[in-house]
Structures are given as C-alpha cells and as structure tokens.
Design an enzyme around this catalytic site. Structure first.
Site, PDB file in Angstrom:
ATOM      1  N   THR A  67       9.348 -12.679  -6.831  1.00  0.00           N
ATOM      2  CA  THR A  67       7.963 -12.369  -7.139  1.00  0.00           C
ATOM      3  C   THR A  67       7.051 -13.243  -6.282  1.00  0.00           C
ATOM      4  O   THR A  67       7.522 -13.958  -5.396  1.00  0.00           O
ATOM      5  CB  THR A  67       7.706 -12.497  -8.662  1.00  0.00           C
ATOM      6  N   LYS A  71       7.625 -12.503  -1.858  1.00  0.00           N
ATOM      7  CA  LYS A  71       8.149 -11.150  -1.621  1.00  0.00           C
ATOM      8  C   LYS A  71       8.191 -10.775  -0.136  1.00  0.00           C
ATOM      9  O   LYS A  71       9.083 -10.047   0.291  1.00  0.00           O
ATOM     10  CB  LYS A  71       7.305 -10.114  -2.388  1.00  0.00           C
ATOM     11  N   ASP A 108      10.492  -1.728  -6.704  1.00  0.00           N
ATOM     12  CA  ASP A 108       9.211  -1.566  -7.403  1.00  0.00           C
ATOM     13  C   ASP A 108       8.725  -0.117  -7.364  1.00  0.00           C
ATOM     14  O   ASP A 108       8.332   0.449  -8.386  1.00  0.00           O
ATOM     15  CB  ASP A 108       8.140  -2.480  -6.805  1.00  0.00           C
ATOM     16  N   ALA A 135      -5.079  -1.606  -2.408  1.00  0.00           N
ATOM     17  CA  ALA A 135      -4.313  -1.486  -1.158  1.00  0.00           C
ATOM     18  C   ALA A 135      -3.527  -2.759  -0.861  1.00  0.00           C
ATOM     19  O   ALA A 135      -3.308  -3.121   0.283  1.00  0.00           O
ATOM     20  CB  ALA A 135      -5.255  -1.159  -0.003  1.00  0.00           C
ATOM     21  N   GLY A 137       0.030  -5.364  -1.961  1.00  0.00           N
ATOM     22  CA  GLY A 137       1.476  -5.215  -1.871  1.00  0.00           C
ATOM     23  C   GLY A 137       2.026  -4.171  -2.823  1.00  0.00           C
ATOM     24  O   GLY A 137       2.916  -3.389  -2.467  1.00  0.00           O
ATOM     25  N   ALA A 138       1.483  -4.139  -4.049  1.00  0.00           N
ATOM     26  CA  ALA A 138       1.952  -3.160  -5.035  1.00  0.00           C
ATOM     27  C   ALA A 138       1.633  -1.743  -4.570  1.00  0.00           C
ATOM     28  O   ALA A 138       2.437  -0.822  -4.742  1.00  0.00           O
ATOM     29  CB  ALA A 138       1.313  -3.432  -6.387  1.00  0.00           C
ATOM     30  N   TYR A 225       0.663  -4.502 -17.173  1.00  0.00           N
ATOM     31  CA  TYR A 225       1.217  -4.380 -18.530  1.00  0.00           C
ATOM     32  C   TYR A 225       0.772  -5.525 -19.446  1.00  0.00           C
ATOM     33  O   TYR A 225       1.204  -5.609 -20.587  1.00  0.00           O
ATOM     34  CB  TYR A 225       2.748  -4.269 -18.512  1.00  0.00           C
TER      35      TYR A 225
END
Length: 280
Positions: A67, A71, A108, A135, A137-138, A225
């Site tokens: 994490t 990453k 992911d 926009a 990393g996720a 979450y």
C-alpha cells in the site's frame, strides 16, 4: 524454499499501515480454513523498502500486499511484474516464489470489477458510458481493468485537468476527459459512475457534485469504505441507484492474494463482513 509445509507468513507493507483492514480479513480466512499462519502489518519507511523486500524472502514470507507509499516504488525492485500491474504502473500484491524471487501483481482493478459484478451479476463494461471522477493511482487501476473487460467509452473528470489528460493520452481512444466544472452535467447519460477521489472519506470534505441529472439505472461506485456509505453514495441510493462501496474492491483483491499465497480461494461470508464491521 518450499512452501509446502509449515507456517504461512504474509502481511501488508506501507506507511502508515495501522489503519489497514487486511490483517482482519486474512487472519479470518487463515482461521476459517484451519491454516497455520498469520498476516501482519509491516510499517516500512520508503528508504528501507529494498531491505524489507529482501527480508520477506529471508524470513520465509509467502508474500505481501503493498500500500502507500510503496505501490509504484516496489515495481523496479521485483524480479517480474505481470502485464496488468505494468499497465497500471503499480503493484498491490507481491508473491515470494519457491526459488526466492519476487513476482508483482495488481489486483485492485480486478477486485473493483468483481465488486460491480457482485452487485449486478449481468454487469458489462461496454453497456454504456462510464464517468470516472479522479485521476490518481486508484483511477489508473480502474481504467486498466475496465478496458481489459471491454469498456469502450470512459470519461475522466479530475480537479486538475492535466492528470486526466495524461491518462487519456496513455490509454487511447476509448478515453476522453470532461472538465471538472462539467462533472454534474456529465452524470446524465452514464451507465456507471465512479468516485476514485478521496472526497467523502472520514476526515475529508464530501465530494461536491449535483446528482440531479443522475438516472436511477446508473450503477454508482465509490472506492472509499471508511465510512461504509459516503454522502455521494447516500445521495445516489436516495435517487434509486444501485451503489457499491470500496469494501468489495478490498475483499475481492484480498481473495486473489490469499489464493496466491496459501493455495485456497476463500469466500466472502456474512461472518467476515461482521468481523470487518467490528473494526469500524
């Protein structure tokens, strides 16, 4: 270096890692499957990352999750990285192979797509336009997974336009950008709406967006979450939309990692959800 017998060690490397729900998830599964092992949080300073990865091998770890802030920086330190992770430009899972080499993966995006299917089993990436807010990393992980699943029309809107434009340029003609100021209008005709920004997370301001033009048929997802329901998702749910929070991504990527390390594909059960809820 056989993993065939003995104690199975895995963990999550990051800084910070104390907030991670991953130990709860993996230790629940180890227990449920009667496997001898433990999954531990590993706080690793950026400048110690290379030593830490060598340490995984020396200590007999099966592997680890990765994490922030490691990453991206872990990638060049691995012996091999799969295509999906390479396209995303980040790894979230490392497997220590039998010969002591390190393989990198990124589950992911796959975890996210599976969470959509969990909510709507007939979901297809090409059933209509997709609007992605953010926009970072996720967002990259989501874009790669959506493209791999056949998405043909992805629109990215980000507060700083150049980050969105860079993703569009890199990943080709299926992707275009929408000005941040136009984000509320852009929800009108999309099949899937995704928040990949940190807006709405505990301790952050809510995502500013007007969902007045949102169709009740739109599937709405938030990668957050904590809290379980962001103001954004609550608003979408009130408008009749099916909503998906980030827990599905977390759980589904964890299933794939657990299988890679321990040789069992575990299930997401009501008992596991209860165990996670107890950590909030």
């Amino acid at each position: 270096m056989s993993h065939a017998n003995g104690f199975g060690l895995a963990g999550v490397i990051g800084m910070p890692v104390a907030h991670s729900r991953s130990p709860t998830i993996h230790n629940f599964w180890l227990n449920a499957h009667g496997l001898r092992g433990v999954y531990v949080p590993l706080a690793v300073q950026p400048e110690r990352l290379k030593e830490a990865l060598a340490g995984l091998v020396a200590l007999g770890f099966r592997g680890c999750n990765v994490t922030m802030p490691h990453k991206q920086t872990a990638m060049p330190l691995l012996h091999r990285v799969n295509d999906t992770a390479r396209r995303i430009g980040a790894v979230n899972t490392i497997v220590v192979e039998q010969d002591g080499t390190l393989s990198g993966f990124n589950n992911d995006g796959n975890g996210f797509v599976q969470s959509l299917r969990d909510a709507r089993p007939d979901w297809r990436a090409d059933e209509g336009p997709i609007l992605l807010l953010g926009a970072g990393g996720a967002a990259r992980a989501v874009v790669v997974a959506l493209l791999e699943n056949g998405a043909r029309d992805i629109r990215i809107s980000n507060r700083t336009a150049d980050k969105a434009q860079a993703i569009a340029k890199e990943f080709g003609s299926a992707i275009r950008t929408v000005a941040w100021d136009d984000r509320s209008d852009a929800v009108a005709d999309v099949a899937l709406l995704i928040n990949s920004t940190d807006r709405g997370m505990i301790g952050k301001p809510a995502l500013e967006i007007d969902l007045g033009r949102l169709s009740a048929k739109t599937l709405v997802a938030d990668l957050i979450y904590t809290p379980r329901e962001t103001p954004f998702l609550a608003d979408a749910r009130a408008r009749g939309c099916t909503t998906v929070n980030g827990l599905g991504l977390l759980l589904n990527q964890a299933r794939l990692a657990f299988q890679a390390w321990f040789g069992v594909l575990p299930d997401v059960t009501p008992e596991l959800i209860k165990a996670i809820q107890a950590t909030f």
